[in-house]
Design an enzyme around this catalytic site. Structure first.
Site, mmCIF file in Angstrom:
data_model
loop_
_atom_site.group_PDB
_atom_site.id
_atom_site.type_symbol
_atom_site.label_atom_id
_atom_site.label_comp_id
_atom_site.label_asym_id
_atom_site.label_seq_id
_atom_site.Cartn_x
_atom_site.Cartn_y
_atom_site.Cartn_z
ATOM 1 N N LYS A 81 -35.833 87.660 -54.107
ATOM 2 C CA LYS A 81 -34.580 88.426 -54.306
ATOM 3 C C LYS A 81 -34.981 89.492 -55.203
ATOM 4 C CE LYS A 81 -29.445 88.270 -55.062
ATOM 5 N NZ LYS A 81 -28.468 87.542 -55.318
ATOM 6 N N SER A 156 -24.518 87.450 -52.079
ATOM 7 C CA SER A 156 -25.316 88.615 -52.179
ATOM 8 C C SER A 156 -26.946 88.592 -51.818
ATOM 9 C CB SER A 156 -25.370 88.851 -53.719
ATOM 10 O OG SER A 156 -25.890 87.988 -54.528
ATOM 11 N N SER A 180 -23.827 83.076 -53.702
ATOM 12 C CA SER A 180 -24.769 84.184 -53.231
ATOM 13 C C SER A 180 -25.890 83.596 -52.746
ATOM 14 C CB SER A 180 -24.949 85.373 -54.279
ATOM 15 O OG SER A 180 -23.927 86.262 -54.415
#
Lengths: 493, 102
Positions: A81, A156, A180
């Site tokens: 990420k 997210s 997330s």
């Protein structure tokens, strides 16, 4: 029929590397080819440095030739990420304010991955600064759900989940502040683990809410996720909140019989607001666990209904403080129309931050501001104390808590864009683990009629990841959902 | 100072923008004002909880001080800073003047 490379789990890749059937270079060439073919429609990646990826793979192959392999996952690709620092690579947090920023140093987890010989395979899309639940707050692109491109992958860590679900990489890292990792894992039909607070170092993770953030793995199987957690867990002198505690052999735990446990079903997680098809899938999982000899216990966690306000007050207060560093002075975007220092702050931040980040900074400043601090922020911290106590008391009665990961399957893209409160309320099942510091795992447990995956969540007492993995593996071994991958772009059946 | 939470959900958007050091367009302010008030009104559910005598939680687990040896370690070099600073000259980050001429 022989499997294509992208269909292999990370541990199957590891086995093929060990037996000499394949090289790491061949593996990553296959990943890169798949990214080139599919990512135009999925949009999981923000940045892919092919030369660096190939160089890492060739170095791994060299080590293997010399008998100097660094770990089980040496040569296996893992994507990160875009909130986890890798020296010399972009670290944008999907924000304009860091659009041209390259990290000068490695996060602690990055150092551990490099020491294990893992091939770092690109930067994944996310909600800006990890604020969001649909990966629609990225300043750069939308990410689609590989199971249905019109739907959101969640967020997210939407890029992390979508890349794994589409078979572009076998594993990824995400971060989980209020769900997330687990929520996008559920929406994309993959496994996601949010470790206990203090299990994994946060050094080099761009901070959102420091008392809640944790880095964790996403993968297509529980065992792959366990193998990746094994590498990243453990103490770090650079993160004083990272506990100095032994790291169990998580991969071995996935093969251990959990015995007969007490598994709690909290009434509040099966009440109004839960989609009927999701409820059915999760209750079928509860039936499965009962048949394995576990005792299913009805429990109550009444403060769950306040988890959303507590979370959004505390998380935004911490975010306000953490994001004060983006001031346009030392690094990141500096407005070129500002005339003095104060003007640089206002304009750089006004130009650099997106809508949701601004909303959370403003909310955080409201609850921290003079006259409101006690009534909002301190009160939320006190309710957090009560909520944490409620969960800890529950773990006196049960060993694990079983819930749906989300109230429904993946939303259509843009579904809640004009109503942030509605979007916040959807986080209710995942937030309590962060507030109480608990480890949680989401794993696939079925599909709704429209073909989108459903996730179940297991929660355990702090640092009981071993137990989560034992029970999650028990479920995975008996179900056809293990190793799920969405079929897109003309994949073979 | 303690304020009745029930009166707290009206938002002074200009004051918050100033505390946040955010330049906002008027249209953004208008939209944010309505959204923040709606969110805060929902969060007033916290009023219903009796928190008297309860300690606030700042961390998810009990954090203790950890002391390390006081040793010299490598930090970022000026060359590294140059790669991330928005303006850089003579091995230093360029910032606007913040003091008046004497």
């Amino acid at each position: 029929m022989e499997k294509s490379l992208y269909q292999l789990t990370a541990l199957e890749m590891s086995g093929a590397l060990t037996s000499g059937n394949i090289s790491s270079e061949r593996l990553v060439l296959d990943c890169l080819e798949r990214i080139r073919t599919l990512d135009e429609s999925v949009g999981a990646f923000l940045h892919v440095d092919e030369a660096s990826i190939l160089a890492q793979a060739r170095a791994s192959d060299q080590r293997r030739l010399q008998g100097a392999t660094l770990s089980t996952l040496d040569g296996v690709p893992v994507a990160l990420k875009d909130v986890i620092a890798v020296a010399g690579e972009p670290l944008t947090c999907a924000s304009r304010i860091l659009e041209n920023y390259k990290s000068p140093y490695d996060a602690h987890v990055t150092k551990l991955l490099k020491a294990a010989g893992v091939v770092l395979c690109g930067r994944l899309n996310m909600d800006e600064f990890a604020m969001g639940s649909a990966t629609e707050n990225s300043a750069f692109k939308r990410t689609a759900n590989p199971w249905n491109l019109k739907h959101s992958p969640g967020g997210s860590s939407g890029g992390s989940a979508a890349a794994v679900a589409a078979g572009m990489v076998p594993m990824s890292l995400g971060s989980d502040t209020g769900g997330s990792i687990r929520q996008p894992a559920a929406f994309c039909g993959v496994v996601g683990i949010k470790p206990s607070y203090g299990r994994v170092s946060r050094f080099g993770l761009a901070a959102y809410a420091s008392s809640l953030d944790q880095i964790g793995p996403l993968a297509r199987t529980v065992r792959d996720a366990a193998a990746l957690l094994q590498i990243i867990a453990g103490a770090d002198p650079k993160d004083s909140t990272c506990m100095r505690r032994d790291v169990p052999d998580y991969l071995a735990e996935t093969m251990r019989d959990p015995g007969c446990l007490r598994i709690g079903l909290p009434a509040e997680f099966f009440a109004e607001g839960l989609d009927a098809e999701v409820r059915k899938s999760v209750l079928e999982a509860a039936d499965f666990f009962a048949k394995q000899g576990h005792e299913i216990v009805d429990i109550q966690l009444p403060l769950t209904k306040l988890a959303v306000p507590v979370y959004y007050i505390i998380a935004t207060a911490e975010a306000t403080s953490n994001l004060a560093r983006y001031d346009g002075i030392r690094y990141g975007h500096r407005s070129d129309i500002a005339v003095d220092a104060i003007d640089i702050y206002y304009k750089s931040r006004g130009e650099g931050f997106g809508e949701e980040v601004k909303r959370r900074i403003m909310l955080g400043n409201f609850v921290l501001s003079s006259g409101y601090y006690d009534a909002w922020y301190v009160r939320a911290q006190k309710v957090r104390t009560l909520l944490r106590a409620e969960y800890m008391n529950a773990f006196d009665k049960v060993d694990l808590i079983l819930t749906p990961t989300t109230p429904g399957a993946a939303l259509r893209q843009g579904e809640h864009r004009e109503d942030p409160l509605q979007s916040y309320l959807e986080d209710v099942y995942t937030i309590p683990a962060n507030l109480a510091g608990l480890p949680g795992i989401s794993l696939p447990c079925g599909f709704v009629a429209s073909g989108l995956p459903v996730g179940l969540q297991l929660l355990a007492a702090p640092f009981a990841e071993d137990r989560l993995l034992q029970v999650a593996s028990q479920y995975e071994r008996a179900h056809r959902f293990a190793g799920l991958r969405a079929r897109i772009g003309g994949d073979e059946q | 100072m303690s304020i009745d939470i029930s009166n707290s959900a009206s938002v002074d958007i200009d004051h918050l923008a100033k505390l946040s050091r955010l330049q906002l367009a008027e249209s953004e302010k208008f939209k944010l004002q309505g959204q923040l008030e709606r969110i805060l009104n929902h969060f007033r559910a916290l009023e219903d909880v009796d928190v008297s005598g309860i300690e606030p939680t700042a961390h998810a687990c009990d954090v203790v001080n950890i002391w390390d040896e006081d040793e010299v370690a490598e930090g970022l070099t000026p060359d590294q800073l140059e790669t991330i600073a928005p303006a850089f000259r003579d091995r230093q980050i360029v910032v606007p003047k913040v003091v008046d001429d004497a």
